[in-house]
Design a protein around this motif. Structure first.
Motif, PDB file in Angstrom:
ATOM      1  N   GLN A 574       0.839  -1.195   0.000  1.00 50.34           N
ATOM      2  CA  GLN A 574       0.000   0.000   0.000  1.00 50.34           C
ATOM      3  C   GLN A 574       0.873   1.244   0.000  1.00 50.34           C
ATOM      4  N   LYS A 575       0.568   2.175  -0.905  1.00 47.74           N
ATOM      5  CA  LYS A 575       1.219   3.464  -0.920  1.00 47.74           C
ATOM      6  C   LYS A 575       0.512   4.376   0.061  1.00 47.74           C
ATOM      7  N   PRO A 576       1.295   5.333   0.591  1.00 46.02           N
ATOM      8  CA  PRO A 576       0.605   6.348   1.393  1.00 46.02           C
ATOM      9  C   PRO A 576      -0.454   7.071   0.545  1.00 46.02           C
ATOM     10  N   VAL A 577      -1.542   7.370   1.144  1.00 42.48           N
ATOM     11  CA  VAL A 577      -2.656   8.025   0.424  1.00 42.48           C
ATOM     12  C   VAL A 577      -2.886   9.398   1.031  1.00 42.48           C
ATOM     13  N   MET A 578      -2.767  10.441   0.154  1.00 43.66           N
ATOM     14  CA  MET A 578      -3.028  11.806   0.598  1.00 43.66           C
ATOM     15  C   MET A 578      -4.514  11.971   0.937  1.00 43.66           C
ATOM     16  N   ASN A 579      -4.755  12.780   1.960  1.00 43.38           N
ATOM     17  CA  ASN A 579      -6.165  13.034   2.294  1.00 43.38           C
ATOM     18  C   ASN A 579      -6.904  13.693   1.132  1.00 43.38           C
ATOM     19  N   ARG A 580      -6.190  14.487   0.366  1.00 37.37           N
ATOM     20  CA  ARG A 580      -6.771  15.112  -0.830  1.00 37.37           C
ATOM     21  C   ARG A 580      -5.781  14.991  -1.969  1.00 37.37           C
TER      22      ARG A 580
END
Length: 1298
Positions: A574-580
């Motif tokens: 899993q890649k980090p996911v930006m909140n936006r």
């Protein structure tokens, strides 16, 4: 002596005479449709003294009119009718209040036709009888109508407007012009109507009536009777039809009676019957005369079905007439009689095996069925049918089941009719078991429902084996694990199931459900091995565990199941996911930025796989910002400037922030950060150019003059939006702003409500245009607008342009040139003719020829052929237009009028007008300078050119001895006169008295010439005649009435005598007021060869039986009483002599008058005494043998000698009344004993004319004085009882003389 007194009176009163009124009209045209009270015509009269006139209409025809006495306006009193009286005279009278009597003149009323009569049909009625076989095109009848109106109104057209019945419209047509009604469709007495009513309308050609164009029509109905002929085929009355007869009926059994008739009315030919060839033949027969049909051969219905496939026999029955028809052939017709063969129950049911329509009689059948099949399931492969060939109830049968296995099965249906399919069905499924009994048998019994006839069929049933067990797993559920995102094909585990059915050994297959699991896992169907189908879809972060059902399926689809649970093991995937994905923030210019960026990692928490760090990717603006490594706080390094950002970026700074986890291998993601720097209004507009110059065309409202460009370096629309205004627009210009390229454009236009005019003083405008933003920061530029001229003004056509041209003139050059004008700077004018009208005889109409044209350069050119004729048209009005071919806008032309006055030249010679063929000259009355005839002429020219002079150029005398030249003793008056019609005339006069012995005619050649010497000659004939040929005709009518009827009198006399009647004088002969007025008409009856009729000739002609029969009644209606010949003293007394005699005799008048009165009194007294005796004696006298005889009109001659001229009786001395007492010799010489006006010295030959008159009985109210002789004669006639009473009248006296 009487003449002298009269002349003296005339001389004395002449000094007081004034001019009398003149009636200046001869004939008036009056439309017959003028309503009562409508204006008819105006009496045209004038008085030289300008005295006010009063107007009257007299005579018998005055009943039609009312006249306004003050102004002479005539209105309709009684409706006119041209068809009754087309031309009639009325006596017009006028009075000026000075002249004691009315001036009268007969004016003829010509009644003009109006369309007031409808057409009238002739030879009606138009009823006809037509045979029904009449050929097309036959004329049925001809409608004839007439219309007594004139012109188009008298033309008649025909049209059929109604036919009863309506279908008759297709059968008849009519000729529009001649009224022929023609047959256009076939008639039929039977199938169509035997009678028709045809309504025909006759319509005239239309005409004016009361100011409206109307059409009059009349209708007539013709009754057409159609006559029947033998042309119809016989007609069956009861065929086609259907009957039924039972099979096996005996021979000669009655079946049916057919009936037919002959539809031809009145003919009714006998009908003969026969049967046309039929399949099968000879089953039936028919009697020829009466149509009875009977059985000829016995028959079986079922056998008939085998032959023809039906139990219905169709007989073709033929009906024929005995005698040939109108076409010479025997008419016949054929119709069908359907005979149905009735059934008898003589057959039982039988079993058949049928394949489609093919059936075989059979008594054993084989079928099969699955074990344990449900109730009602039919045994397969059985094709059993039961048939009974009888019909209806006779074919009904019952079915039942028997045999060893009858309890396990049933038969359906249990009853049938005629033909029925049969099935064997499961009754008890438990008895049908393959493991117990593999073959079963039953019997089907078919029995006729009414008679004892039975059939049996055996049925063998084979039982089919069925699969009834399901597969089973060892456990109800299983649990497994596998890494997420593992490779495809990774084996999870293998699971198998077992089935008790031997048939299913090795035949079990496996399947995973639901279908959604199959995207990630699947099973090999043959061995039950479970494997990963798509490892990419196995994501623990999304779903950490999966549940599925494994199915085991046997050969018949029966299923056994178990539950599977598969858990996933975590990996760093899993890649980090930006909140936006995008961080969008706003910072006002000259401020700092602070923004928190956050991301999350879906791997297992509290492991390196989910720990995150933040970085800014290098970019254009990345050095201006920093970010916290672990907290992700983004900050600017200083104040932000909007203008430092390129304008194309619209104030937006874009950064990229990266978030990375600590797993192996590490995963990262990024987010876009958009920083919008707010704009401050800190810049003013700037023009692209400091000044502008534009050119614009005049008269173009709303046209674009040009555009000015300005830019504001602020980067937002609000701050860099520019508005343009004009400080000194003169009210002529407006400017609108719009975005353009990098800035704004101000579009300068002419105000739509204002037109720039080059012709005005303002040809250049200097404008100050201000550019402003919303922060009121401004910039100013100067705009110069130069107005350019446009050809937009129409040319001007010169007004009042008039030209003159002489007629009959060849015109080598132009008459004149039209010169228009145009205010535009550049123009090119051309001219053209639009239309041309000429004033011809007071009416505007197209010119007779192309007399005038207009060239492109404006030259008005006349005809070079000299065809311009003033006598045709005196003025030309040309409508022309001037066109500016360089017009750019608006109207390019203007119309105007060119008036061309055509001047008259003397180009026409005078033309003689013949009023009468010759003139009669009384030689005895011709004195020096007396008129012997007139000559008339006209000239088509005008003004001075039309004036005519006359002169005698040649004179000859023609007699029976030859032609002799004469001295020019005849001349024309020097004063030429002109009548109201523009005709010039002069009198032909004699310079001397004529020789009274000349008998023949003078041929006078007259030359008529105009001022320019154009002349024409004509010959006038003067027939010489003396007074001995004058004939006096007497009428008991007033002078006015005789004058009114003068044309008709002249026409009747001309027809009677075949001579030209010249009337010289019409005057009254009555001298007293109470006497009935008698008018004397003096005339000469002359022939073209110079001969004439005297008194004796005219008297003989008028008294001939032929003439009297044809014209006597007509003349009597005009008041004609007789004729006489009068010899006058032709020697005239000069005026001077009259004056002298009048002066000398003035003193003697009183003496003469006194003496005359005494004598008259004495004579009247004696005559009254004699008349009194005559009345008494005449009352007692009865003439027994009085004989009648014709009288000669206008004379004292009678057909019986010794007849009394007063009573028309023989003079009998026994009844002598003593009238001879004391009579003078003069009385003995004249039988006109009552005429006191006769000269006492007259000889016997000088007799006065007498007339038969019808004496009217006097009314009680009248004159109180009754003349004695009249009373005596009236009393005598009343006693005789004769009606009407006939007496004789002396036209020159009356009984007042007694």
């Amino acid at each position: 002596m009487g003449k002298i007194v009269f002349l003296l009176f005339a001389f004395i009163t002449s000094s007081y005479c004034k001019s009398v009124p003149v009636i200046d009209m001869a004939i008036v045209q009056v439309p017959e449709d003028i309503p009562v009270g409508g204006f008819a015509f105006q009496i045209i009269a004038y008085d030289a003294d300008n005295d006010p006139l009063q107007y009257y209409i007299q005579g018998s025809n005055a009943i039609y009119f009312d006249v306004n006495k003050q102004n002479g306006e005539v209105k309709i009193k009684n409706q006119l009718d041209r068809e009754t009286n087309e031309l009639f005279p009325v006596e017009i009278a006028v009075n000026d209040g000075v002249y004691p009597t009315n001036v009268t003149k007969n004016v003829y009323i010509a009644v003009q036709d109006a369309n007031d009569n409808a057409p009238i049909f002739l030879n009606i009625p138009y009823n006809r009888e037509v045979p029904e076989n009449a050929p097309l095109g036959t004329t049925i009848f001809t409608a004839t109508a007439i219309d007594i109106d004139l012109g188009l109104a008298s033309t008649v057209t025909y049209k059929i407007v109604q036919v009863v019945p309506n279908d008759g419209y297709e059968l008849f047509s009519i000729s529009e012009t001649d009224g022929h009604v023609v047959l256009k469709g076939p008639l039929n007495f039977t199938e169509k109507s035997p009678f028709y009513q045809i309504r025909v309308n006759a319509t005239d050609g239309g005409g004016q009536l009361n100011g409206t164009n109307v059409y009059k029509s009349t209708g007539v109905t013709a009754f057409i009777t159609i006559k029947d002929v033998p042309d119809m085929d016989p007609q069956f009355l009861n065929l086609p039809n259907m009957v039924t007869i039972m099979e096996n009926s005996p021979v000669d059994k009655f079946v049916f009676t057919v009936k037919a008739r002959d539809p031809d009315t009145g003919i009714n030919d006998p009908i003969r019957y026969s049967i046309e060839p039929t399949n099968p033949p000879n089953l039936f027969k028919i009697i020829e005369n009466n149509g009875n049909i009977t059985v000829q051969t016995e028959f079986d219905r079922e056998a008939l079905l085998e032959i023809v496939g039906s139990d219905v026999v169709e007989l073709k029955i033929k009906a024929s007439e005995t005698n040939p028809n109108a076409n010479g052939v025997v008419a016949s017709t054929v119709q069908t009689l359907q005979i149905t063969i009735g059934d008898v129950n003589d057959n039982g049911p039988n079993f058949y095996e049928c394949d489609g329509n093919k059936c075989i009689n059979k008594n054993s059948f084989i079928g099969n069925v699955d074990e344990h099949s449900s109730v009602g399931v039919a045994v397969a492969d059985l094709k059993i049918r039961v048939k009974d060939p009888d019909q209806g109830e006779n074919s009904k049968f019952d079915l039942l089941l028997d045999g060893p296995d009858k309890d396990a099965f049933s038969v359906t249906p249990t009853t049938g009719v005629g033909d029925s399919s049969v099935q064997v069905t499961i009754k008890d499924p438990n008895l049908v078991d393959f493991e117990k009994k593999r073959t079963m048998s039953v019997e089907i019994i078919a029995k006729d429902a009414f008679v004892n006839i039975t059939s049996i069929a055996s049925v063998t049933i084979n039982i089919n084996d069925m699969n009834d067990n399901i597969p089973e797993f060892e456990k109800e559920s299983y649990i497994f694990s596998v890494d997420e995102h593992c490779k495809n094909g990774t084996i999870v585990d293998t699971i198998t199931a077992t089935d008790a059915d031997e048939l299913d050994n090795g035949n079990i297959t496996y399947q995973l459900v639901p279908n959604s699991i199959l995207t990630r896992f699947d099973v090999f169907p043959n061995n039950g091995t479970i494997y990963v189908k798509n490892g990419e879809l196995l994501d623990r972060e999304g779903t950490s565990s999966y549940t599925a059902t494994l199915q085991a399926i046997d050969s018949v689809g029966k299923r056994g199941t178990t539950v599977l649970e598969i858990n996933l093991n975590d990996i760093n995937d899993q890649k980090p996911v930006m909140n936006r994905d995008i961080y969008d923030t706003f910072v006002q210019e000259d401020k700092t930025l602070e923004l928190v960026i956050q991301a999350r990692d879906g791997d297992e928490p509290e492991t390196p796989n989910s720990k995150i760090q933040y970085h800014i990717e290098d970019s254009l603006f990345s050095t201006n910002f920093t970010i916290g490594l672990y907290d992700g706080v983004l900050e600017s390094k200083g104040l932000l400037d909007r203008e430092a950002i390129e304008s194309k970026l619209n104030g937006v700074i874009e950064l990229k922030v990266i978030a990375i986890d600590m797993g192996k291998p590490p995963q990262n993601s990024s987010a876009k950060v958009l920083i919008t720097v707010g704009d401050e209004n800190d810049n003013s507009p700037v023009y692209e150019h400091s000044t502008y110059t534009f050119k614009v065309k005049e008269n173009e409202p709303g046209i674009l003059v040009g555009s000015v460009l300005a830019q504001d370096f602020d980067q937002t629309d609000f701050n860099n939006r520019i508005f343009f205004t004009i400080e000194n627009s003169f009210g002529n210009f407006i400017i609108l702003s719009e975005v353009y390229n990098k800035g704004y454009r101000g579009n300068l236009t002419v105000d739509p409500v204002f037109l720039l005019d080059y012709e005005s003083n303002m040809k250049t405008y200097s404008l100050k245009v201000v550019a402003s933003d919303l922060g009121e920061k401004t910039a100013v530029t100067t705009v110069e607008v130069v107005v350019e001229d446009v050809n937009d003004t129409p040319p001007v056509f010169p007004s009042g342009f008039t030209l003159d041209v002489k007629e009959n003139t060849s015109l080598p050059g132009p008459l004149g040139t039209i010169k228009g004008s145009d205010v535009d700077t550049e123009h090119l004018l051309e001219y053209m003719l639009v239309s041309a009208e000429c004033n011809c005889r007071g009416i505007k109409e197209p010119c007779p020829e192309e007399w005038f044209s207009v060239e492109l350069n404006g030259d008005v050119v006349g005809s070079t052929s000299g065809a311009i004729d003033y006598e045709k048209c005196d003025k030309a009005i040309l409508t022309a237009k001037v066109v500016d071919v360089k017009t750019e806008k608006g109207q390019n032309s203007t119309q105007g009028v060119v008036t061309i006055n055509i001047e008259d030249i003397n180009d026409n010679a005078p033309e003689f007008v013949v009023i009468q063929d010759f003139y009669v000259v009384l030689l005895e009355r011709v004195e020096k300078d007396s008129s012997v005839g007139k000559v008339y002429a006209q000239d088509r020219d005008t003004g001075e050119n039309r004036k005519i002079n006359f002169k005698v150029t040649k004179l000859e005398f023609v007699s029976s001895e030859g032609t002799f030249p004469q001295d020019m003793f005849l001349y024309t008056d020097s004063k030429v006169q002109e009548d109201s019609n523009g005709t010039f005339f002069v009198d032909i006069r004699s310079q001397k008295q004529m020789n009274t012995d000349q008998r023949g005619k003078f041929m006078v050649e007259i030359e008529a010439s105009n001022p320019d010497g154009l002349s024409t000659t004509s010959v006038v004939e003067l027939l010489t005649i003396d007074l001995s040929y004058k004939v006096s005709l007497r009428f008991r009518s007033p002078v006015s009435e005789v004058n009114e009827n003068l044309p008709q009198i002249r026409q009747v006399l001309t027809l009677a005598t075949r001579a030209t009647v010249n009337i010289f004088n019409v005057e009254s002969e009555t001298t007293t007021q109470r006497a009935e007025e008698v008018t004397v008409l003096e005339a000469y009856f002359v022939f073209a060869n110079g001969s004439a009729l005297d008194y004796n000739d005219v008297n003989r002609i008028l008294n001939s039986d032929e003439v009297y029969t044809e014209y006597g009644a007509i003349l009597t209606n005009f008041g004609f009483t007789g004729i006489s010949s009068t010899t006058e003293d032709t020697k005239e007394v000069k005026t001077e002599v009259f004056i002298m005699i009048g002066l000398i005799a003035a003193l003697a008048i009183i003496l003469v008058a006194t003496t005359t009165s005494l004598v008259c009194i004495r004579r009247n007294y004696k005559r009254k005494l004699k008349a009194s005796k005559a009345m008494n004696t005449a009352a007692a006298v009865v003439i027994e043998n009085q004989k009648s005889g014709p009288v000669v009109p206008g004379t004292n001659k009678y057909t019986r000698e010794g007849a009394n001229p007063v009573l028309n009786m023989n003079i009998d001395t026994a009844t002598d009344l003593g009238f001879d007492e004391d009579r003078s010799s003069a009385d003995r010489d004249s039988i006109n004993s009552l005429d006191y006006n006769i000269d006492m010295d007259m000889t016997e030959k000088d007799t006065m004319p007498m007339m038969i008159i019808e004496e009217e009985e006097e009314e009680g109210i009248g004159s109180p004085y009754i003349e004695p002789l009249g009373a005596a004669l009236a009393q005598r006639e009343r006693k005789r009882g004769d009606s009407p009473t006939l007496t004789f009248e002396n036209p020159s006296m009356n009984t007042t003389d007694l």
